[in-house]
Design an enzyme around this catalytic site. Sequence first.
Site, PDB file in Angstrom:
ATOM      1  N   CYS A 127      13.820  10.564 -66.269  1.00  0.00           N
ATOM      2  CA  CYS A 127      13.598   9.305 -66.987  1.00  0.00           C
ATOM      3  C   CYS A 127      13.969   9.330 -68.469  1.00  0.00           C
ATOM      4  O   CYS A 127      13.944   8.290 -69.115  1.00  0.00           O
ATOM      5  CB  CYS A 127      12.139   8.892 -66.843  1.00  0.00           C
ATOM      6  SG  CYS A 127      11.531   9.124 -65.162  1.00  0.00           S
ATOM      7  N   HIS A 259       8.254   4.298 -74.230  1.00  0.00           N
ATOM      8  CA  HIS A 259       8.589   4.640 -72.842  1.00  0.00           C
ATOM      9  C   HIS A 259       7.792   3.688 -71.946  1.00  0.00           C
ATOM     10  O   HIS A 259       8.323   3.128 -71.001  1.00  0.00           O
ATOM     11  CB  HIS A 259       8.236   6.098 -72.599  1.00  0.00           C
ATOM     12  CG  HIS A 259       8.608   6.599 -71.227  1.00  0.00           C
ATOM     13  ND1 HIS A 259       9.887   6.538 -70.718  1.00  0.00           N
ATOM     14  CD2 HIS A 259       7.856   7.191 -70.260  1.00  0.00           C
ATOM     15  CE1 HIS A 259       9.902   7.061 -69.497  1.00  0.00           C
ATOM     16  NE2 HIS A 259       8.689   7.471 -69.194  1.00  0.00           N
ATOM     17  N   HIS A 296      11.316   0.284 -64.546  1.00  0.00           N
ATOM     18  CA  HIS A 296      11.631   1.634 -64.996  1.00  0.00           C
ATOM     19  C   HIS A 296      12.976   2.011 -64.396  1.00  0.00           C
ATOM     20  O   HIS A 296      13.045   2.389 -63.223  1.00  0.00           O
ATOM     21  CB  HIS A 296      10.523   2.576 -64.526  1.00  0.00           C
ATOM     22  CG  HIS A 296      10.659   3.972 -65.048  1.00  0.00           C
ATOM     23  ND1 HIS A 296      11.797   4.457 -65.642  1.00  0.00           N
ATOM     24  CD2 HIS A 296       9.772   5.001 -65.054  1.00  0.00           C
ATOM     25  CE1 HIS A 296      11.609   5.702 -66.006  1.00  0.00           C
ATOM     26  NE2 HIS A 296      10.396   6.067 -65.663  1.00  0.00           N
TER      27      HIS A 296
END
Lengths: 656, 347, 101
Positions: A127, A259, A296
């Site tokens: 990620c 994030h 995401h």
Amino acid sequence: MVVAITGYGAVSALGPTADAMWAAVESGKNGIAEIDRFDTSAMASTMGALVKGAALEQSSPDRALDFAVRAAREARARAGLAGGAPRVALVLGTSLGSSVVDLAQLANAVAAEIGATGPRVVVSTACSSSTHAIGIGRDLLEHGFADAVIAGGVDELSPEIFAGFCALGVVAKGRCAPFSEVLGTSLGEGAGFVVLEDDAAAEARGRMPFAFLSGYAISADAYHATSPEPSGAGVARAIRAALGDADLSKDAIDYVNAHGTGTAANDAAEFLAITTALGDGAKHPAISSSKSFLGHAQGAAGALELIATLMGMERGVVPPTMGFTRPRPRCPADPMAGVGPRPLAVGHAISLSSAFGGANASVIVSKERPTTRRAAPIPVYARGRGLVLPGMFAPSDLGPTTRMVGRAPEVSMTEVARGVDPRGLDVCTRMLAKVTVDALVSAGLSVKGSERDRIGLFAGQTRVSSAASTEFHGSIAARGLARLSASAFAKMVLNASASAVTRMLGIRGAVTALSTGASSGLSIVALASFYLARHTELDGIVVAGVHEIAASESADAAEGAAAIVLVRGPNVGTGPLVRIDVEHLGPPDSALASPPDAEIFDAASHAPNSGGFGGGLALVLACDRVNATGRAMYVTDRRGSASVGVRISAAGGREA
Amino acid sequence: MTIAVDATEYHAVRFATARSTLEHASAFIIEGRGAFETTDSLVTADLFLSDAQMRPALVLDEEGLIRADALVGRDDDRYVVCLEGPPPAGARAQLEEAASARGASVRALTDTHEAVALTGPYAWELLGEWLGSDLVGMPYLSLFRLGEILVLRAGTTGEFGYEVFLPRGEAEPRLASLEKIGRDFDLVTVAQSTLDLAALENGFFSIRGEGARSRDPAELQLRWRVGRDKSFLGADALRARGPSTHRVTWVRCAESLCAGDAIVVGDLAIGEILHTGSTVLRPGYVGVARLARPWASAGVADFERVHAGVAAPIRTVAPPILNNRSLHVSPQRHGYRERASFTFPEV
Amino acid sequence: MTEERRAEILGDIARREAVLDQVRTILVEKLKVERDADEIDPDVALFGTGLGLDSVDAVELLVCLETELGVRIPDSSLVRPSMRTVNTLVDLVLSHGKVSA
């Protein structure tokens, strides 16, 4: 060098271009919706942020390739970069560990489609991949190996990835609501790229930068395979290191693009990191999470979120956090909640990304041309070595033409480091652990107390552990998607082994995993040396190349691992010392000028079919030779997605 | 001895926050070159510890019987060892003997520090407000150093539990501040017996409880604390002894239970009660029984305890016997002051 | 109490032990717990202390209980309290699994 951002492009759930994405954000559209591309009836959630119109019959990697090409083309066009302009490098961040065998091939394919004729690097730290990719793009520019860099990332939301996150229990049932009452994340997909250039070159081309890339940094949590460190200390380290790199004080930051996945574990830890590293008493900069409307997007997340930040900065606004109702305890009271962007003049913004295994990355962008004078890069040295060879070979066996094949002998963890629990460690992780420890010990370096924050680990490898991959796919075949093995899924990221080793040894300075295909073992040294040259918070980086043989692999494959430690100067560690100079980093097969005074050593000599191991081995052997003879060597590799030439020369040493 | 506790104290432990002193354990730091070898030679557990990680273990005697209940933690190159069982002087002497032979040194934390323990489903929040939010995320069985303060998270009640060692110079002001902040958490000082009852209900070994009547690790279901291929003091004797003839099982009784009570099935004697306490949340008693192997099983309702000739039915159970509130309180979502606005499952 | 009744009780205990063994086997074979199955005591904690499993193992454990022992948990609030020790898992299997008579 001042690094300008002269273009960007995005393919996301909110549209096929960056402009479409921003128009959607302005009108309060949320890209997270009911998933219609695959069956989610047995899963914990039915929602995700899928790119619309992505052809149903396509499957990754073709879909990912399509996203990446479209986004990169838009970026390139926006930057006005002519097709075939020389030395346009590509740095691509992606997870895709579960479906693509050789990540570098994806990079080559994208490069071919968009006419990027420079070197291509794949960053695969799940990620945080694209955030780190953008930082690496900066490094390539600053060290003169590209005239422009297209940097960013791509990922597809495949059923396997969706099921994996669901199995880990981190997916929200409905739409995610970062920092708010709903717990869990929503997954997404897409691609985002920015174009980076030397500001002087951009000006010469008559291009106005959209913003400037002032600094970046990475760090390691060294905490857990899937949960972030609860105190946010790892993220705080990355923030501070990025501020140091940009030569900015914490008060300079006006906005944080977090994030912000929405999971209980991430949001609280990240907010703690932000208040610690950027806050002052109860005050902190504005924060918002773009995952609230983009989902995401994994390997594309960092790039997409940075682009949202840039587009906001251009317009004097910041992207909102959508879906926010009440604040969660220990989270920001108002993360720019709303349906549309909020007005805020942003001079400097920081974008944060974190990943499975604790690979954190942060990038700082600035509206005005930075006037701070960053320190010049320092020369980089190397000492120490660690080696795991295929079973039948000993280092003394290695004549100039010895070809090695086969599996490596099992590495006993009790020999590697006292106190390591061997339960469930795959071959790749074991070998990497052994060479890391051996390299550190032979370099006279310990990793204790505060030293832990100053040592990093960079791993060059071409794919994830094949044993883990077999376990993962096997669990799907045996039990179905809804019951796949969550522990195997956690290993389906390229940085899984490197992150596991940072946990074992407490290495917290930096962690990453990169691939340039067969030249990975050599390119990782180049990229690590660029990072160390600028990052004064680190004393050293262990650089390793590793390869675990898959059952299906051909008979001439070789398994093993090799590592050296890059150090900032002769005073770090003890033992024979060499100097590392990256002389060439270009597209694959590009010619390498041979320096007159160094012996050439082709990295493919001993173990041509060995992922990152071959290059790492060549490096170790070359360092040995230089230390023994005092004469320089030039290690080269032209395969995969980048041609690399690293010069190794004697630099004396320091007695223990 | 049957544990009987004050309901207010018990409530603090199970639903709010409770404070206590460390009465029975002694804490040591082992440091120096041979710190690992010293610790490793004495404790039964495999010392696979990452930095700041802790693990429960045992210290045995030469006959392979339990001398001390041990908790070991790694603090960089030093080892933190908490021992309960032997008197502090004896524990220290044993550690010092092992250390001097291996190039390590031992110091007692109590020489330089004052200890306070915090327990309860919101103890994490109290700790965070008292000493800093970094501590809120401490995983179970980890330690944290804040300057000279050492915090261990290693509760044995099934609730969040911390042991805080304050350097003597700072202790007074720190404890005063704890008192003040504690008011927001209804912090109550509790006796050791309250914590002992909580431990019993949750299936944690007590060396002063069942350990007073049995010292055999196999019998006490403590083999998990023993490393497989490891050598340590008492290892040979332990392995030579082989499987045990008896095993401990937890029991509940509506009527009273006393240590020493015989357990029978019909008129066949099959064991005895080792340790017991009177439960607060529901009427009755909970205890640890030592039963002959064939009968040592949870889920049996046909046994009886015999006390002074009088029989009463007991049932064997699998601990923990309650649904700890701490399982459901999440530091990322809940806070003590807002507890009324959340619905938690029944304890 | 008759001899027969005692034998019945021992029979019930044996049936419980059989499920205990099945759970131990899952722990050793699927979750890679590094113990011999018969060394895993029934009241040993699964998470944190005891066997030291973590949250990712918890997921795998639930899946294995379902696929190997037919355990279907109707209410997710039952999960945490049931997953404390091997013995509490056995209680769960006995109440929610497909256990052969």
